[in-house]
Every structure is written in structure tokens, then in C-alpha cells.
Design a protein around this motif. Sequence first.
Motif, short mmCIF file in Angstrom:
data_model
loop_
_atom_site.label_atom_id
_atom_site.label_comp_id
_atom_site.label_asym_id
_atom_site.label_seq_id
_atom_site.Cartn_x
_atom_site.Cartn_y
_atom_site.Cartn_z
N PRO A 165 0.77 -1.24 0.00
CA PRO A 165 0.00 0.00 0.00
C PRO A 165 0.80 1.29 0.00
O PRO A 165 0.39 2.25 -0.60
CB PRO A 165 -0.83 -0.09 1.28
CG PRO A 165 -0.89 -1.52 1.60
CD PRO A 165 0.34 -2.14 1.04
N TYR A 172 0.34 -2.10 8.39
CA TYR A 172 0.21 -3.30 7.59
C TYR A 172 -0.90 -4.22 8.07
O TYR A 172 -1.27 -5.15 7.39
CB TYR A 172 1.55 -4.04 7.51
CG TYR A 172 2.56 -3.28 6.70
CD1 TYR A 172 2.44 -3.21 5.33
CD2 TYR A 172 3.61 -2.62 7.30
CE1 TYR A 172 3.36 -2.50 4.56
CE2 TYR A 172 4.53 -1.91 6.56
CZ TYR A 172 4.40 -1.86 5.19
OH TYR A 172 5.29 -1.14 4.44
N ARG A 173 -1.46 -3.95 9.26
CA ARG A 173 -2.59 -4.74 9.74
C ARG A 173 -3.82 -4.54 8.86
O ARG A 173 -4.74 -5.32 8.89
CB ARG A 173 -2.92 -4.39 11.18
CG ARG A 173 -1.84 -4.84 12.16
CD ARG A 173 -2.15 -4.37 13.53
NE ARG A 173 -2.01 -2.90 13.52
CZ ARG A 173 -2.15 -2.13 14.57
NH1 ARG A 173 -2.48 -2.66 15.72
NH2 ARG A 173 -1.99 -0.84 14.48
N GLN A 174 -3.81 -3.46 8.05
CA GLN A 174 -4.96 -3.16 7.20
C GLN A 174 -4.86 -3.84 5.83
O GLN A 174 -5.74 -3.67 5.00
CB GLN A 174 -5.10 -1.66 7.03
CG GLN A 174 -5.41 -0.95 8.33
CD GLN A 174 -5.50 0.55 8.18
OE1 GLN A 174 -5.44 1.08 7.08
NE2 GLN A 174 -5.66 1.24 9.29
N LEU A 175 -3.80 -4.61 5.60
CA LEU A 175 -3.70 -5.36 4.35
C LEU A 175 -4.81 -6.40 4.28
O LEU A 175 -5.24 -6.93 5.30
CB LEU A 175 -2.34 -6.06 4.25
CG LEU A 175 -1.13 -5.20 3.94
CD1 LEU A 175 0.14 -6.02 4.06
CD2 LEU A 175 -1.24 -4.59 2.56
N GLU A 176 -5.24 -6.71 3.08
CA GLU A 176 -6.26 -7.74 2.90
C GLU A 176 -5.73 -9.06 3.45
O GLU A 176 -4.54 -9.36 3.37
CB GLU A 176 -6.59 -7.90 1.42
CG GLU A 176 -7.29 -6.71 0.82
CD GLU A 176 -7.58 -6.92 -0.66
OE1 GLU A 176 -7.55 -8.08 -1.12
OE2 GLU A 176 -7.82 -5.91 -1.33
N GLU A 177 -6.64 -9.87 3.95
CA GLU A 177 -6.25 -11.15 4.54
C GLU A 177 -5.53 -12.04 3.53
O GLU A 177 -4.57 -12.73 3.86
CB GLU A 177 -7.48 -11.87 5.10
CG GLU A 177 -7.13 -13.12 5.86
CD GLU A 177 -8.34 -13.74 6.52
OE1 GLU A 177 -8.29 -14.96 6.75
OE2 GLU A 177 -9.31 -13.03 6.80
N GLY A 178 -5.98 -12.04 2.28
CA GLY A 178 -5.34 -12.86 1.25
C GLY A 178 -3.90 -12.45 1.00
O GLY A 178 -3.04 -13.31 0.76
N VAL A 179 -3.63 -11.15 1.05
CA VAL A 179 -2.25 -10.67 0.86
C VAL A 179 -1.39 -11.10 2.02
O VAL A 179 -0.26 -11.56 1.84
CB VAL A 179 -2.22 -9.12 0.68
CG1 VAL A 179 -0.80 -8.61 0.66
CG2 VAL A 179 -2.97 -8.71 -0.58
N GLU A 210 -1.87 -13.70 3.96
CA GLU A 210 -1.67 -15.15 3.87
C GLU A 210 -0.62 -15.49 2.82
O GLU A 210 0.23 -16.37 3.03
CB GLU A 210 -2.99 -15.84 3.53
CG GLU A 210 -3.97 -15.86 4.68
CD GLU A 210 -5.33 -16.42 4.30
OE1 GLU A 210 -5.54 -16.79 3.12
OE2 GLU A 210 -6.19 -16.48 5.19
#
Length: 112
Positions: A53, A62-69, A71
Amino acid sequence: MLLKMIPKLNYNALRDAVNQINDAISNSTADCTCLSTDDKEEVTIPDLPATLPSDDKEATDYRQLEEGVLEALHKVVFDIHVMNGYLLCPDTGRKFPVSDGIPNMILHEDEI
């Protein structure tokens, strides 16, 4: 742990390495196989997004990154191991062999 590591990663180099591994796996002539830890099934290596981002590593949450990213990053950073092959230096093009998961990064005398 991953969230603390992300700011320290050279993300472009990591993404390039993942792309090179995926290319080697998809190339039918490549001598490369990735197996799961129990060696029973092939592993798929996830694609990473082109960028994270923000380039401002201090200001990014970075806690706001999508879960898929998250993972995909976790799998690439913690679960993928090069067992045999080589590491390629992006600056010099020199190949460093990897055997049984151990890279040999010793330079030859003419390279010092």
C-alpha cells in the motif's frame, strides 16, 4: 511476527524471487519441484501484488492489508524453502548454488 517483518523486507526483491520460482515451476523443462512438508502433494506458490500500500514504511499500518495478501506473504516468507537450485544476484547476475537447503555464497578468488 510477519507484520513486524514487512517494513524490513525488500518487497521488490521478494516479489521478483517469487515470480522466478513460479516461472521455473511452470516451465516444463526446469529441474524444479516444490513439495509440501510431508512431500506428498505439490505446493502452489501464491502470486504477490505488484506493490504494497505505501512506500512510506514508517507510516503504513500493515494490519490493514487484505487477509489474502497477508496469507500469501506468510506462505512465501515462512513456508517456501529452496532446497536445490541457485540464488541469482540481481546486480551481478552471479549464481549461488543451493544444495540441501544450504546456499553456497562463497566468492571465488577472481570475484573478490
